[in-house]
Design a protein around this motif. Structure first.
Motif, PDB file in Angstrom:
ATOM      1  N   MET A  50       0.734  -1.023   0.112  1.00  0.00           N
ATOM      2  CA  MET A  50       0.053   0.047   0.007  1.00  0.00           C
ATOM      3  C   MET A  50       0.906   1.515   0.005  1.00  0.00           C
ATOM      4  O   MET A  50       1.634   1.399   0.820  1.00  0.00           O
ATOM      5  N   GLU A  51       0.796   2.122  -1.024  1.00  0.00           N
ATOM      6  CA  GLU A  51       1.657   3.489  -1.110  1.00  0.00           C
ATOM      7  C   GLU A  51       0.923   4.754  -0.913  1.00  0.00           C
ATOM      8  O   GLU A  51       1.424   5.630  -0.885  1.00  0.00           O
ATOM      9  N   ILE A  52      -0.376   4.643  -1.257  1.00  0.00           N
ATOM     10  CA  ILE A  52      -1.266   5.701  -1.073  1.00  0.00           C
ATOM     11  C   ILE A  52      -2.339   5.391  -0.587  1.00  0.00           C
ATOM     12  O   ILE A  52      -3.042   4.409  -1.042  1.00  0.00           O
ATOM     13  N   TYR A  53      -3.109   6.439   0.198  1.00  0.00           N
ATOM     14  CA  TYR A  53      -4.641   6.261   0.393  1.00  0.00           C
ATOM     15  C   TYR A  53      -5.102   7.936   0.348  1.00  0.00           C
ATOM     16  O   TYR A  53      -4.471   8.507   0.422  1.00  0.00           O
ATOM     17  N   GLN A  54      -6.524   7.651  -0.227  1.00  0.00           N
ATOM     18  CA  GLN A  54      -7.131   8.892  -0.559  1.00  0.00           C
ATOM     19  C   GLN A  54      -8.613   8.984   0.097  1.00  0.00           C
ATOM     20  O   GLN A  54      -9.255   8.193  -0.172  1.00  0.00           O
ATOM     21  N   PHE A  55      -9.171   9.944   0.424  1.00  0.00           N
ATOM     22  CA  PHE A  55     -10.674   9.935   0.785  1.00  0.00           C
ATOM     23  C   PHE A  55     -11.204  11.271   0.286  1.00  0.00           C
ATOM     24  O   PHE A  55     -10.580  12.408   0.036  1.00  0.00           O
ATOM     25  N   PHE A  56     -12.593  11.188  -0.108  1.00  0.00           N
ATOM     26  CA  PHE A  56     -13.417  12.198  -0.350  1.00  0.00           C
ATOM     27  C   PHE A  56     -14.584  12.204   0.523  1.00  0.00           C
ATOM     28  O   PHE A  56     -15.190  11.298   0.821  1.00  0.00           O
ATOM     29  N   LYS A  57     -15.063  13.525   0.793  1.00  0.00           N
ATOM     30  CA  LYS A  57     -16.362  13.612   1.503  1.00  0.00           C
ATOM     31  C   LYS A  57     -17.650  13.629   0.544  1.00  0.00           C
ATOM     32  O   LYS A  57     -17.391  13.662  -0.754  1.00  0.00           O
ATOM     33  N   THR A  58     -18.787  13.113   1.207  1.00  0.00           N
ATOM     34  CA  THR A  58     -19.875  13.008   0.307  1.00  0.00           C
ATOM     35  C   THR A  58     -20.828  14.248   0.686  1.00  0.00           C
ATOM     36  O   THR A  58     -20.997  14.611   2.060  1.00  0.00           O
ATOM     37  N   ASP A  59     -21.996  14.323  -0.045  1.00  0.00           N
ATOM     38  CA  ASP A  59     -23.056  15.289   0.209  1.00  0.00           C
ATOM     39  C   ASP A  59     -24.072  14.625   0.695  1.00  0.00           C
ATOM     40  O   ASP A  59     -24.085  13.286   1.014  1.00  0.00           O
TER      41      ASP A  59
ATOM     42  N   ILE B 123      -2.708  10.713   0.846  1.00  0.00           N
ATOM     43  CA  ILE B 123      -1.802  10.642   1.897  1.00  0.00           C
ATOM     44  C   ILE B 123      -0.633   9.797   1.161  1.00  0.00           C
ATOM     45  O   ILE B 123      -0.759   8.615   0.754  1.00  0.00           O
ATOM     46  N   LEU B 124       0.588  10.189   0.994  1.00  0.00           N
ATOM     47  CA  LEU B 124       1.897   9.423   0.451  1.00  0.00           C
ATOM     48  C   LEU B 124       2.403   8.797   1.556  1.00  0.00           C
ATOM     49  O   LEU B 124       2.658   9.567   2.495  1.00  0.00           O
ATOM     50  N   LEU B 125       2.653   7.346   1.139  1.00  0.00           N
ATOM     51  CA  LEU B 125       3.295   6.399   2.281  1.00  0.00           C
ATOM     52  C   LEU B 125       4.638   6.032   1.524  1.00  0.00           C
ATOM     53  O   LEU B 125       4.729   5.470   0.637  1.00  0.00           O
ATOM     54  N   THR B 126       5.675   6.454   2.642  1.00  0.00           N
ATOM     55  CA  THR B 126       6.920   5.850   2.121  1.00  0.00           C
ATOM     56  C   THR B 126       7.638   5.288   3.276  1.00  0.00           C
ATOM     57  O   THR B 126       7.406   5.394   4.529  1.00  0.00           O
ATOM     58  N   GLY B 127       8.520   4.464   2.963  1.00  0.00           N
ATOM     59  CA  GLY B 127       9.301   3.644   4.038  1.00  0.00           C
ATOM     60  C   GLY B 127       8.480   2.647   4.755  1.00  0.00           C
ATOM     61  O   GLY B 127       7.281   2.548   4.754  1.00  0.00           O
ATOM     62  N   GLU B 128       8.999   1.682   5.669  1.00  0.00           N
ATOM     63  CA  GLU B 128       8.468   0.714   6.465  1.00  0.00           C
ATOM     64  C   GLU B 128       9.195   0.593   7.592  1.00  0.00           C
ATOM     65  O   GLU B 128      10.285   0.581   7.836  1.00  0.00           O
TER      66      GLU B 128
ATOM     67  N   LYS C 143       6.283   4.199   7.402  1.00  0.00           N
ATOM     68  CA  LYS C 143       7.045   4.724   8.277  1.00  0.00           C
ATOM     69  C   LYS C 143       6.668   6.364   8.117  1.00  0.00           C
ATOM     70  O   LYS C 143       6.490   6.911   9.213  1.00  0.00           O
ATOM     71  N   VAL C 144       6.425   6.778   6.905  1.00  0.00           N
ATOM     72  CA  VAL C 144       6.273   8.176   6.885  1.00  0.00           C
ATOM     73  C   VAL C 144       4.726   8.094   5.828  1.00  0.00           C
ATOM     74  O   VAL C 144       4.622   7.769   5.104  1.00  0.00           O
ATOM     75  N   ARG C 145       3.995   9.238   6.526  1.00  0.00           N
ATOM     76  CA  ARG C 145       2.991   9.497   5.703  1.00  0.00           C
ATOM     77  C   ARG C 145       2.765  11.333   5.597  1.00  0.00           C
ATOM     78  O   ARG C 145       2.868  11.692   6.551  1.00  0.00           O
TER      79      ARG C 145
ATOM     80  N   GLY D 147      -3.722  20.215  -4.428  1.00  0.00           N
ATOM     81  CA  GLY D 147      -2.434  19.459  -3.543  1.00  0.00           C
ATOM     82  C   GLY D 147      -1.722  20.214  -2.645  1.00  0.00           C
ATOM     83  O   GLY D 147      -0.451  19.946  -2.389  1.00  0.00           O
ATOM     84  N   LYS D 148      -2.334  20.915  -1.875  1.00  0.00           N
ATOM     85  CA  LYS D 148      -1.640  21.794  -0.786  1.00  0.00           C
ATOM     86  C   LYS D 148      -1.321  20.805   0.296  1.00  0.00           C
ATOM     87  O   LYS D 148      -1.953  20.111   0.920  1.00  0.00           O
ATOM     88  N   TYR D 149      -0.186  21.129   0.771  1.00  0.00           N
ATOM     89  CA  TYR D 149       0.538  20.185   1.734  1.00  0.00           C
ATOM     90  C   TYR D 149      -0.141  20.321   3.182  1.00  0.00           C
ATOM     91  O   TYR D 149      -0.090  21.640   3.661  1.00  0.00           O
ATOM     92  N   LEU D 150      -0.193  19.448   3.863  1.00  0.00           N
ATOM     93  CA  LEU D 150      -0.796  19.757   5.333  1.00  0.00           C
ATOM     94  C   LEU D 150       0.265  19.257   6.260  1.00  0.00           C
ATOM     95  O   LEU D 150       0.460  20.034   7.512  1.00  0.00           O
ATOM     96  N   GLY D 151       0.866  18.305   6.276  1.00  0.00           N
ATOM     97  CA  GLY D 151       1.937  17.667   7.298  1.00  0.00           C
ATOM     98  C   GLY D 151       2.353  16.425   7.079  1.00  0.00           C
ATOM     99  O   GLY D 151       1.891  15.688   6.043  1.00  0.00           O
ATOM    100  N   THR D 152       3.473  15.962   7.857  1.00  0.00           N
ATOM    101  CA  THR D 152       4.022  14.725   7.795  1.00  0.00           C
ATOM    102  C   THR D 152       3.898  14.069   9.171  1.00  0.00           C
ATOM    103  O   THR D 152       4.284  14.535  10.335  1.00  0.00           O
ATOM    104  N   ASP D 153       3.589  12.751   9.207  1.00  0.00           N
ATOM    105  CA  ASP D 153       3.503  11.972  10.543  1.00  0.00           C
ATOM    106  C   ASP D 153       4.705  10.985  10.214  1.00  0.00           C
ATOM    107  O   ASP D 153       4.795  10.081   9.037  1.00  0.00           O
ATOM    108  N   THR D 154       5.609  10.591  11.052  1.00  0.00           N
ATOM    109  CA  THR D 154       6.627   9.802  10.769  1.00  0.00           C
ATOM    110  C   THR D 154       6.979   8.930  12.083  1.00  0.00           C
ATOM    111  O   THR D 154       6.884   9.432  13.516  1.00  0.00           O
ATOM    112  N   LEU D 155       6.866   7.640  11.923  1.00  0.00           N
ATOM    113  CA  LEU D 155       7.225   6.654  13.050  1.00  0.00           C
ATOM    114  C   LEU D 155       8.785   6.786  13.383  1.00  0.00           C
ATOM    115  O   LEU D 155       9.529   6.755  12.560  1.00  0.00           O
TER     116      LEU D 155
END
Length: 239
Positions: free
Chosen positions: A181-190, A203-208, A218-220, A228-236
């Motif tokens: 799994m390398e990416i996940y993406q979600f959309f809201k609904t009306d 969310i782009l996923l890199t490393g393990e 490891k990195v999200r 495509g505005k950048y929000l932030g990064t979570d790193t294990l």
């Protein structure tokens, strides 16, 4: 001519492969990659996640998930403030800078047991993927899609949820060779259940990192779908 022929053969192979593979088969292959020994249901570990965002202080969270014991805890430190949310068999406890709070004092700090449950669901879901896609109320699409995202080809699962679980529409992008799994993406609904195309995030996923024998990203890196505005990064953070 030789190069063109090679490209054509590659495209035909990929197209045929994605059409033959059923959504449930793709999910099982992805789970076999990430959790080859079926450890998720017995997951018991503590890990540290560092969150960085533009123009904001770093937040460090120490998270414990013990599924057999029905235990969850997250201790987050940002600047000089440390908060802890703990759930054990449904019983909630909250701490602020090491001091246990009752519900009234917790409310003064904008802390609630509902938020504790939100954190439990959030971390268990994201760090339990793709295994969590086996959960009741999860609905896989009828077909595996082939998509190109940021110059790479993926096999994609579209996932919706029963109303009791959630209303967002998710897409999970898997490497077509290893099924990682390398990416996940979600959309809201009306209100009619239609996707709002400029809503949500990817969310782009890199490393393990290996936790309990499970290969966990490891990195999200989080981005808005809109522009495509950048929000932030979570790193294990590994010990």
């Amino acid at each position: 001519m030789k190069t063109l022929l090679s490209i054509s053969i590659c495209i035909l192979f990929f197209s045929g492969f994605s059409q033959d593979l059923k959504p449930q088969e793709l999910l099982e292959k992805a789970i076999s990659y990430h959790d080859p020994n079926g450890n998720w249901l017995q997951f018991k570990d503590t890990f540290t996640v560092e969150m960085t965002m533009p123009n904001a202080p770093k937040r460090t969270s120490v998270i414990t998930i013990n599924l057999p014991a029905e235990y969850f805890s997250v201790t987050a430190t940002k600047d000089t403030v440390t908060t802890t949310y703990t759930l054990e068999k449904g019983k909630c406890q909250m701490q602020y800078n090491g001091v246990v709070l009752d519900s009234l004092k917790a409310a003064d700090k904008d802390m609630t047991c509902d938020r504790a449950t939100l954190y439990k669901n959030y971390y268990s879901y994201l760090y339990g993927l793709p295994m969590k896609l086996r959960d009741p109320g999860t609905n896989l699409s009828d077909n595996v899609e082939k998509k190109r995202f940021k110059g790479k080809d993926y096999l994609v699962l579209k996932v919706t949820y029963d109303d009791a679980v959630g209303n967002d529409v998710w897409y999970f992008y898997f490497n077509p060779k290893a099924y990682a799994m390398e990416i996940y993406q979600f959309f809201k609904t009306d209100d009619q259940g239609k996707v709002k195309p400029e809503s949500g995030e990817y969310i782009l996923l890199t490393g393990e990192t290996l936790l309990n024998g499970i290969k966990i990203p490891k990195v999200r890196a989080w981005y808005y779908n809109k522009e495509g505005k950048y929000l932030g990064t979570d790193t294990l953070i590994e010990d």
